[in-house]
Design a protein around this motif. Structure first.
Motif, PDB file in Angstrom:
ATOM      1  N   UNK A   1     -46.410 -72.605-104.456  1.00  0.00           N
ATOM      2  CA  UNK A   1     -46.491 -71.195-105.356  1.00  0.00           C
ATOM      3  C   UNK A   1     -47.812 -70.705-106.161  1.00  0.00           C
ATOM      4  N   UNK A   2     -47.992 -69.937-105.897  1.00  0.00           N
ATOM      5  CA  UNK A   2     -49.151 -68.866-106.450  1.00  0.00           C
ATOM      6  C   UNK A   2     -49.125 -68.541-108.038  1.00  0.00           C
ATOM      7  N   UNK A   3     -50.168 -69.431-108.894  1.00  0.00           N
ATOM      8  CA  UNK A   3     -49.675 -69.565-110.133  1.00  0.00           C
ATOM      9  C   UNK A   3     -49.639 -68.112-110.557  1.00  0.00           C
ATOM     10  N   UNK A   4     -48.691 -67.138-111.489  1.00  0.00           N
ATOM     11  CA  UNK A   4     -48.312 -66.580-111.450  1.00  0.00           C
ATOM     12  C   UNK A   4     -49.334 -65.419-112.162  1.00  0.00           C
ATOM     13  N   UNK A   5     -50.182 -65.302-112.832  1.00  0.00           N
ATOM     14  CA  UNK A   5     -51.392 -64.200-113.046  1.00  0.00           C
ATOM     15  C   UNK A   5     -51.713 -63.834-111.410  1.00  0.00           C
ATOM     16  N   UNK A   6     -52.441 -64.789-110.202  1.00  0.00           N
ATOM     17  CA  UNK A   6     -52.867 -64.674-109.456  1.00  0.00           C
ATOM     18  C   UNK A   6     -52.082 -63.542-108.431  1.00  0.00           C
ATOM     19  N   UNK A   7     -50.122 -64.148-108.242  1.00  0.00           N
ATOM     20  CA  UNK A   7     -49.947 -63.502-107.731  1.00  0.00           C
ATOM     21  C   UNK A   7     -49.423 -61.725-108.410  1.00  0.00           C
ATOM     22  N   UNK A   8     -49.609 -62.030-109.477  1.00  0.00           N
ATOM     23  CA  UNK A   8     -49.665 -60.494-110.582  1.00  0.00           C
ATOM     24  C   UNK A   8     -51.061 -59.521-110.105  1.00  0.00           C
ATOM     25  N   UNK A   9     -51.519 -59.994-109.582  1.00  0.00           N
ATOM     26  CA  UNK A   9     -53.076 -60.269-109.503  1.00  0.00           C
ATOM     27  C   UNK A   9     -53.083 -58.998-108.218  1.00  0.00           C
TER      28      UNK A   9
ATOM     29  N   UNK B   1     -40.711 -59.181-122.526  1.00  0.00           N
ATOM     30  CA  UNK B   1     -40.024 -58.812-121.466  1.00  0.00           C
ATOM     31  C   UNK B   1     -41.279 -58.321-120.345  1.00  0.00           C
ATOM     32  N   UNK B   2     -41.484 -56.745-120.892  1.00  0.00           N
ATOM     33  CA  UNK B   2     -41.901 -55.758-120.532  1.00  0.00           C
ATOM     34  C   UNK B   2     -43.113 -55.696-119.105  1.00  0.00           C
ATOM     35  N   UNK B   3     -43.834 -56.925-120.051  1.00  0.00           N
ATOM     36  CA  UNK B   3     -44.852 -57.600-119.107  1.00  0.00           C
ATOM     37  C   UNK B   3     -44.486 -58.311-117.768  1.00  0.00           C
ATOM     38  N   UNK B   4     -43.758 -58.998-118.120  1.00  0.00           N
ATOM     39  CA  UNK B   4     -43.748 -60.198-116.477  1.00  0.00           C
ATOM     40  C   UNK B   4     -42.981 -59.268-114.946  1.00  0.00           C
ATOM     41  N   UNK B   5     -43.190 -59.780-114.530  1.00  0.00           N
ATOM     42  CA  UNK B   5     -42.886 -59.227-112.906  1.00  0.00           C
ATOM     43  C   UNK B   5     -41.331 -58.894-112.460  1.00  0.00           C
ATOM     44  N   UNK B   6     -41.033 -57.974-111.900  1.00  0.00           N
ATOM     45  CA  UNK B   6     -40.046 -57.641-112.023  1.00  0.00           C
ATOM     46  C   UNK B   6     -38.472 -57.212-112.846  1.00  0.00           C
ATOM     47  N   UNK B   7     -39.297 -56.642-114.182  1.00  0.00           N
ATOM     48  CA  UNK B   7     -38.887 -57.211-115.675  1.00  0.00           C
ATOM     49  C   UNK B   7     -38.910 -55.252-115.467  1.00  0.00           C
ATOM     50  N   UNK B   8     -36.944 -55.316-115.691  1.00  0.00           N
ATOM     51  CA  UNK B   8     -36.740 -53.573-115.928  1.00  0.00           C
ATOM     52  C   UNK B   8     -35.294 -52.995-116.187  1.00  0.00           C
ATOM     53  N   UNK B   9     -35.195 -52.274-117.430  1.00  0.00           N
ATOM     54  CA  UNK B   9     -33.948 -51.956-117.844  1.00  0.00           C
ATOM     55  C   UNK B   9     -33.203 -50.885-116.946  1.00  0.00           C
ATOM     56  N   UNK B  10     -34.123 -50.390-115.738  1.00  0.00           N
ATOM     57  CA  UNK B  10     -33.511 -49.267-115.346  1.00  0.00           C
ATOM     58  C   UNK B  10     -32.978 -49.619-114.130  1.00  0.00           C
ATOM     59  N   UNK B  11     -32.661 -50.710-113.976  1.00  0.00           N
ATOM     60  CA  UNK B  11     -31.747 -50.461-112.464  1.00  0.00           C
ATOM     61  C   UNK B  11     -31.062 -52.693-112.665  1.00  0.00           C
TER      62      UNK B  11
END
Ligand code: ADP
Ligand code: MG
Length: 602
Positions: free
Chosen positions: A7-15, A72-82
């Motif tokens: 698995x790619x590390x999170x920071x690379x996946x985010x980039x 939390x807001x900076x996590x990928x797929x973190x949303x309060x909207x759905x």
């Protein structure tokens, strides 16, 4: 054998993900401002430095975040909207993918300062390249502030790929305007390098449009409204007489999202048929409301296309809504562009519209095909003769122009210069040359002569200008103002002098050769060149002089005397480039005797 997949590390996946969501500073602006709108803000401030390359800051007075949510807001797929897939079909918010903040934080230095409504203590977080740098309590009183600095600091390829500050600022302004139009009830401030570009109070749609695009718009707008089972349509269209040559304000929104749609655009332009020429663009601000499950919301965040389920049915509804609004507001049903009033040299005609009716150029025009209209022409009638002095003045400056040696073929054509010249439909000049018949497109010939003259002047000293008794005002958009100022030295050398009143260009002087009534046309031409095309630096002078020459030769469809026609041809042939107008259109052509014979033997 060891496993090779990991698995790619999170920071690379985010980039990697960031590359798709955040393409340029304007994408950050869009995401942050939309988040502020989603947070229920009533006032949103956007502060940008160096086209967003140095800083993008968005401050809102919305509902803010708790300490936990802020992290939390900076996590990928973190949303309060759905929360579930079915929410996708009932979206009331701009965001829902939960990708934006994670993406931005992966490729920039981000500082968030936020406080939840009614909470005593806020939270301040710093993240750089997805790494948390610090978190501390803050004394913030309300809402959220997010600063994004050093965008793409860790993606040099992307950073180097960014366009000039002007172009990136233009993209930012575009995103800003789209959101500001969608939410007139929200107050906005937008500054660039500490200059306030927009300061918009909470308003209704009409006022928001006027605040964005200038007071003049108030009288130009025609409201539209229609409601059917499929769709509700509302908003404003701009009266046809205010159409521009530049693709200016054309906005479509569906369920409060900006989108582009050539098909629906066509419905609108076809409603303007016969009211504007095909070189002009109608302006419009049109909002659609449809039930959310009839559009595909799962669009890519950076794309502006939206799939409509009922597009085919909406087309005719839209077209007739626009058409009937145009009719209702008593806008004449057909402006006949073919019709040329016989003596439109009169000052009245010249003064009338800001926009002169376009000369319709029929490239297939054959003067021999249609004899029925030739009897209407009275080129030699003494009463129609233009003021001689006027024409002499008109051409006087051409004497300064450098004389190019004509080539041989042209010389041959020139030899017959004493023969009779006929002006056809004021636009064409027809005369005998050795090889047959010479056909000259008069406005284009004038454009070439003016261009050469102006270029010659420009090279030696600034083009002479005339001071106006009353300053001439012209409303520009914020981006246009930027571009104008960027090309300031050239535009000044062309003979313009101006001041600013907000985004209103206040002209004190214009080039002597330009008539006041053609000024709007000329400014339009210039804006078109500097804002819509990426012109090579070396070409800009050429392009702007083309703009000036085109606007100036606009009214050159007068009745000419024999001498004037001879003079026109002689002057034209002095220039090496006499075959084509500076904007690339053919000025002259010859019809040989053979061709004439063939034509009649058909
Ligand atoms: P999305 O907008 O798709 O949900 P984002 O990454 O843009 O994803 O934001 C993640 C979450 O952070 C949002 O769902 C929202 O709860 C919160 N958030 C972001 N910006 C703000 C803001 N300005 N005010 C309040 N909450 C915010
Ligand atoms: Mg968002």
């Amino acid at each position: 054998m060891p496993e090779i997949i990991h698995l790619l590390p999170d920071n690379i996946a985010n980039q990697i993900a960031a590359g798709e969501v955040i393409q340029r500073p304007a994408s950050v602006v869009k995401e942050l401002v939309e988040n502020a709108v989603d947070a229920g803000a009533q006032k949103i401030e956007l502060h940008v430095k160096d086209a967003g390359k140095t800083l993008i800051q968005v401050i809102d007075d919305g509902k803010g975040m708790s300490e936990m949510d802020a992290r939390m807001s900076f996590e990928r797929h973190a949303t309060s909207k759905i929360t579930s897939a079915k929410d996708l079909f009932q979206l009331t918010t701009k965001g829902f993918r939960g990708e934006a903040l994670a993406s931005i934080a992966a490729i920039a230095h981000v500082e968030m300062d936020t406080v939840e409504k009614d909470a005593k203590i806020g939270t301040k977080i710093q993240i750089e390249g997805s790494k948390l740098k610090s978190q501390e309590p803050s004394t913030r009183l309300r809402g959220t502030s997010i600063s994004v600095k050093n965008l793409f600091f860790n993606v040099p390829a992307r950073r180097n790929f960014l366009k000039s500050d002007n172009i990136e600022t233009k993209h930012i302004t575009e995103e800003f305007e789209r959101i500001a139009l969608t939410h007139p009830e929200v107050a906005f401030v937008f500054s660039h390098n500490n200059n306030i570009i927009y300061n918009l109070e909470s308003a209704n749609l009409r006022k928001r449009i006027v605040d964005l695009y200038g007071k003049g718009f108030n009288t130009k707008l025609v409201p539209i409204e229609e409601e059917t089972d499929l769709v509700k349509i509302y908003g404003f269209i701009v009266k046809p007489e205010f159409s521009r040559k530049t693709r200016g304000e054309q906005f479509l929104f569906v369920n409060h999202r900006f989108f582009k749609d050539n098909y629906l655009h066509h419905a609108i332009s076809s409603a303007y048929e016969n009211l504007i020429s095909n070189k002009e663009y109608p302006s419009y601000f049109i909002f659609f409301e449809v039930t959310p499950d009839t559009i595909d919301v799962n669009i890519h965040p950076t794309k502006t296309e939206i799939k409509f389920q009922h597009e085919k049915s909406i087309y005719p509804i839209l077209r007739s809504t626009v058409r009937s609004a145009l009719g209702k507001y008593n806008i004449s049903p057909s402006l006949d562009f073919e019709h040329e009033p016989q003596f439109d040299l009169s000052q009245e005609v010249l003064k009338q519209p800001v926009r002169q009716p376009e000369i319709k150029v029929n490239t297939n025009y054959n003067p021999f095909k249609d004899t029925s209209t030739s009897s209407q022409e009275k080129p030699l009638s003494p009463s129609l003769k233009p003021n001689k002095q006027e024409w002499e003045d008109f051409y006087k400056i051409t004497e300064e122009a450098k004389v190019e040696q004509p080539t041989e073929i042209e010389f041959e054509e020139k030899q017959d210069n004493n023969s009779l010249k006929i002006q056809v439909h004021k636009k064409f000049l027809l005369t005998q040359v050795k090889s047959g018949l010479l056909l000259v497109h008069i406005p284009r010939a004038n454009e070439r002569i003016l261009y050469e003259t102006l270029m010659e002047q420009y090279m030696r000293h600034p083009i002479s200008s005339q001071q106006l008794l009353f300053p001439y005002e012209y409303q520009l958009q914020a981006t246009q103002k930027l571009e104008w100022e960027n090309n300031k030295t050239i535009i000044q050398r062309l003979g313009f002098e101006w001041e600013w009143n907000g985004n209103m260009l206040v002209l004190g002087s214009i080039p002597s050769i330009l008539e006041v009534e053609n000024t709007a046309q000329c400014i339009d031409n210039i804006l078109n060149k500097i804002t819509f095309t990426e012109i090579d630096k070396g070409e800009i002078v050429h392009e702007l002089i083309v703009s000036l020459a085109a606007a100036t030769s606009k009214n050159s469809n007068k009745i000419l005397s024999q001498e004037e026609m001879s003079y026109l041809i002689e002057t034209l042939f002095q220039y090496e480039q006499h075959q084509y107008s500076p904007s690339g259109k053919r000025i002259i052509n010859t019809i040989t005797l053979d061709e004439l014979n063939n034509f009649l033997s058909l």
